[in-house]
Motif scaffolding. Structure first.
Motif, PDB file in Angstrom:
ATOM      1  N   THR A 131       0.818  -1.212   0.000  1.00 60.80           N
ATOM      2  CA  THR A 131       0.000   0.000   0.000  1.00 60.80           C
ATOM      3  C   THR A 131       0.856   1.268   0.000  1.00 60.80           C
ATOM      4  O   THR A 131       0.441   2.286  -0.556  1.00 60.80           O
ATOM      5  CB  THR A 131      -0.976   0.010   1.187  1.00 60.80           C
ATOM      6  OG1 THR A 131      -0.264  -0.190   2.410  1.00 60.80           O
ATOM      7  CG2 THR A 131      -2.022  -1.094   1.025  1.00 60.80           C
ATOM      8  N   ASP A 132       2.042   1.215   0.594  1.00 60.19           N
ATOM      9  CA  ASP A 132       2.947   2.363   0.489  1.00 60.19           C
ATOM     10  C   ASP A 132       3.329   2.594  -0.971  1.00 60.19           C
ATOM     11  O   ASP A 132       3.398   3.746  -1.432  1.00 60.19           O
ATOM     12  CB  ASP A 132       4.217   2.130   1.319  1.00 60.19           C
ATOM     13  CG  ASP A 132       3.990   2.320   2.810  1.00 60.19           C
ATOM     14  OD1 ASP A 132       2.927   2.846   3.195  1.00 60.19           O
ATOM     15  OD2 ASP A 132       4.883   1.937   3.587  1.00 60.19           O
ATOM     16  N   ALA A 133       3.578   1.497  -1.689  1.00 54.86           N
ATOM     17  CA  ALA A 133       3.909   1.622  -3.110  1.00 54.86           C
ATOM     18  C   ALA A 133       2.726   2.162  -3.901  1.00 54.86           C
ATOM     19  O   ALA A 133       2.894   2.947  -4.846  1.00 54.86           O
ATOM     20  CB  ALA A 133       4.347   0.259  -3.658  1.00 54.86           C
ATOM     21  N   ILE A 134       1.512   1.760  -3.524  1.00 52.36           N
ATOM     22  CA  ILE A 134       0.313   2.300  -4.171  1.00 52.36           C
ATOM     23  C   ILE A 134       0.233   3.810  -3.944  1.00 52.36           C
ATOM     24  O   ILE A 134      -0.032   4.582  -4.874  1.00 52.36           O
ATOM     25  CB  ILE A 134      -0.952   1.601  -3.637  1.00 52.36           C
ATOM     26  CG1 ILE A 134      -1.012   0.154  -4.112  1.00 52.36           C
ATOM     27  CG2 ILE A 134      -2.213   2.347  -4.078  1.00 52.36           C
ATOM     28  CD1 ILE A 134      -2.149  -0.648  -3.504  1.00 52.36           C
ATOM     29  N   ALA A 135       0.442   4.228  -2.704  1.00 50.33           N
ATOM     30  CA  ALA A 135       0.401   5.661  -2.392  1.00 50.33           C
ATOM     31  C   ALA A 135       1.449   6.416  -3.188  1.00 50.33           C
ATOM     32  O   ALA A 135       1.177   7.501  -3.731  1.00 50.33           O
ATOM     33  CB  ALA A 135       0.607   5.868  -0.890  1.00 50.33           C
ATOM     34  N   ASP A 136       2.651   5.865  -3.290  1.00 53.37           N
ATOM     35  CA  ASP A 136       3.739   6.533  -4.023  1.00 53.37           C
ATOM     36  C   ASP A 136       3.449   6.604  -5.518  1.00 53.37           C
ATOM     37  O   ASP A 136       4.014   7.448  -6.218  1.00 53.37           O
ATOM     38  CB  ASP A 136       5.056   5.782  -3.800  1.00 53.37           C
ATOM     39  CG  ASP A 136       5.571   5.901  -2.373  1.00 53.37           C
ATOM     40  OD1 ASP A 136       5.123   6.815  -1.659  1.00 53.37           O
ATOM     41  OD2 ASP A 136       6.410   5.067  -1.984  1.00 53.37           O
ATOM     42  N   THR A 137       2.555   5.727  -5.996  1.00 57.14           N
ATOM     43  CA  THR A 137       2.214   5.682  -7.422  1.00 57.14           C
ATOM     44  C   THR A 137       0.960   6.490  -7.734  1.00 57.14           C
ATOM     45  O   THR A 137       0.509   6.532  -8.875  1.00 57.14           O
ATOM     46  CB  THR A 137       2.051   4.209  -7.861  1.00 57.14           C
ATOM     47  OG1 THR A 137       3.172   3.449  -7.400  1.00 57.14           O
ATOM     48  CG2 THR A 137       1.991   4.067  -9.376  1.00 57.14           C
ATOM     49  N   GLY A 138       0.382   7.128  -6.719  1.00 56.08           N
ATOM     50  CA  GLY A 138      -0.756   8.006  -6.957  1.00 56.08           C
ATOM     51  C   GLY A 138      -2.059   7.542  -6.347  1.00 56.08           C
ATOM     52  O   GLY A 138      -3.055   8.267  -6.383  1.00 56.08           O
ATOM     53  N   GLY A 139      -2.091   6.330  -5.778  1.00 59.40           N
ATOM     54  CA  GLY A 139      -3.289   5.850  -5.109  1.00 59.40           C
ATOM     55  C   GLY A 139      -4.302   5.222  -6.037  1.00 59.40           C
ATOM     56  O   GLY A 139      -4.329   5.487  -7.246  1.00 59.40           O
ATOM     57  N   GLY A 140      -5.120   4.345  -5.488  1.00 59.63           N
ATOM     58  CA  GLY A 140      -6.215   3.764  -6.238  1.00 59.63           C
ATOM     59  C   GLY A 140      -5.855   2.486  -6.979  1.00 59.63           C
ATOM     60  O   GLY A 140      -4.719   1.992  -6.939  1.00 59.63           O
ATOM     61  N   LEU A 141      -6.850   1.947  -7.673  1.00 55.28           N
ATOM     62  CA  LEU A 141      -6.710   0.651  -8.328  1.00 55.28           C
ATOM     63  C   LEU A 141      -5.668   0.660  -9.433  1.00 55.28           C
ATOM     64  O   LEU A 141      -4.884  -0.291  -9.568  1.00 55.28           O
ATOM     65  CB  LEU A 141      -8.061   0.209  -8.880  1.00 55.28           C
ATOM     66  CG  LEU A 141      -8.098  -1.159  -9.559  1.00 55.28           C
ATOM     67  CD1 LEU A 141      -7.668  -2.267  -8.608  1.00 55.28           C
ATOM     68  CD2 LEU A 141      -9.499  -1.441 -10.113  1.00 55.28           C
ATOM     69  N   ALA A 142      -5.642   1.707 -10.239  1.00 61.83           N
ATOM     70  CA  ALA A 142      -4.651   1.767 -11.324  1.00 61.83           C
ATOM     71  C   ALA A 142      -3.240   1.715 -10.766  1.00 61.83           C
ATOM     72  O   ALA A 142      -2.344   1.083 -11.346  1.00 61.83           O
ATOM     73  CB  ALA A 142      -4.857   3.029 -12.156  1.00 61.83           C
ATOM     74  N   ALA A 143      -3.031   2.370  -9.635  1.00 65.35           N
ATOM     75  CA  ALA A 143      -1.712   2.333  -9.000  1.00 65.35           C
ATOM     76  C   ALA A 143      -1.390   0.920  -8.517  1.00 65.35           C
ATOM     77  O   ALA A 143      -0.252   0.454  -8.645  1.00 65.35           O
ATOM     78  CB  ALA A 143      -1.654   3.317  -7.842  1.00 65.35           C
ATOM     79  N   ALA A 144      -2.391   0.225  -7.949  1.00 67.17           N
ATOM     80  CA  ALA A 144      -2.170  -1.155  -7.502  1.00 67.17           C
ATOM     81  C   ALA A 144      -1.771  -2.044  -8.674  1.00 67.17           C
ATOM     82  O   ALA A 144      -0.864  -2.882  -8.562  1.00 67.17           O
ATOM     83  CB  ALA A 144      -3.424  -1.688  -6.824  1.00 67.17           C
TER      84      ALA A 144
END
Length: 290
Positions: free
Chosen positions: A80-93
């Motif tokens: 989830t930290d990586a998701i946040a660093d990528t902008g958040g949300g499903l596309a980031a996941a």
């Protein structure tokens, strides 16, 4: 804190969804993939941002489980930290998983990942068989009583009366409109159609400020307080200030959702909350300065 209008989130503010929406996330992934995340891990996804839609959070949790089967070694916090660093949300996941795995492993994850099935299971668990047929327009994949019936009301009638008497009231929620209707009916809050935004009313979702700014315009309000239980709720108010500098927007964190206690308070403040309350029932005293 003088305000002309008060906008309320539903989940974690008006009703407790720990044993409904959040339970449905955990159990949907379990039913489809025979393993899942913990209920505590849901908050890590929420804190990463961009998961106002619990269906999409379910899809992202499934990606985490599937990636783990293919060699991803990070825990939920790392993911989830990586998701946040990528902008958040499903596309980031999706991006995080793609970067973490080799091409063959990523392709196996994509093949196994089934958002459509996850959504159907989620809705069956959450709505139950009868409401599923009414709202989804078909038979559920299995029979279930429905977690929607396990949502304790958090706001008192006295709080509603005080807010309704003093302010214009609006609702801004990630729920679909029909599910928002059910929750508002249970709470006893009647809100005009043009004074609320649900998942069905706009595409962006929180923390995009568009819906909150539109509500302020419809109220012709010079100042608006938005109370919610997630960091994205506070981010919505913060972004509304930048989008609409002619008005004043206050973001108020409520500690009856996934964020609790001292840690929750600190996270809200760090995100830009103007105030943090233990419960929505503390809102009238805060706004009245009592």
């Amino acid at each position: 804190m003088h305000v002309d209008a008060v906008v309320l989130d539903i989940d974690g503010v008006l009703v407790d969804v720990a044993d409904s929406y959040r339970r449905a996330i955990v159990e949907s992934v379990e039913r489809v993939y025979d393993e899942t995340i913990s209920s505590d891990a849901i908050q890590a996804f929420k804190n990463a941002g961009g998961f106002n839609n619990d269906w999409e959070l379910t899809y992202a949790a499934a990606l985490f489980v599937l990636a783990g089967r293919e060699g991803y070694e990070g825990d939920v916090e790392t993911f989830t930290d990586a998701i946040a660093d990528t902008g958040g949300g499903l596309a980031a996941a999706e991006s995080v998983v793609e970067r973490a795995l080799d091409d063959a492993a990523h392709e196996r994850v994509r093949t196994a990942w089934d958002p459509q099935r996850l959504r159907a299971v989620f809705q069956a668990l959450y709505l139950g068989s009868e409401l599923y047929r009414d709202l989804e327009g078909g038979d559920p994949p299995f029979d279930a009583p429905g977690f929607i019936h396990d949502e304790p009301v958090l706001i008192t009638g006295g709080t509603l009366d005080r807010l309704d008497a003093a302010y214009e009231l609006g609702v801004l929620t990630g729920r679909p409109a029909a599910e928002a209707d059910i929750a508002l009916s249970r709470v006893g809050l009647s809100v005009a159609g043009d004074h609320r935004f649900t998942m069905d009313d706009w595409d962006e979702g929180k923390p995009h400020p568009g819906a909150l700014v539109t509500l302020a315009e419809r109220f012709d309000a010079g100042s608006v307080a938005f109370a919610g239980d997630t960091l994205d709720d506070v981010r919505t108010a913060v972004r509304a200030r930048d989008a609409d500098p002619e008005r004043t927007y206050y973001g108020i964190g409520v500690l009856t959702g996934g964020l609790r206690g001292k840690d929750g308070r600190e996270r809200f403040v760090a995100t830009g909350a103007d105030a943090v309350v233990e419960s929505v029932n503390d809102l009238p005293a805060l706004l009245d300065g009592v």
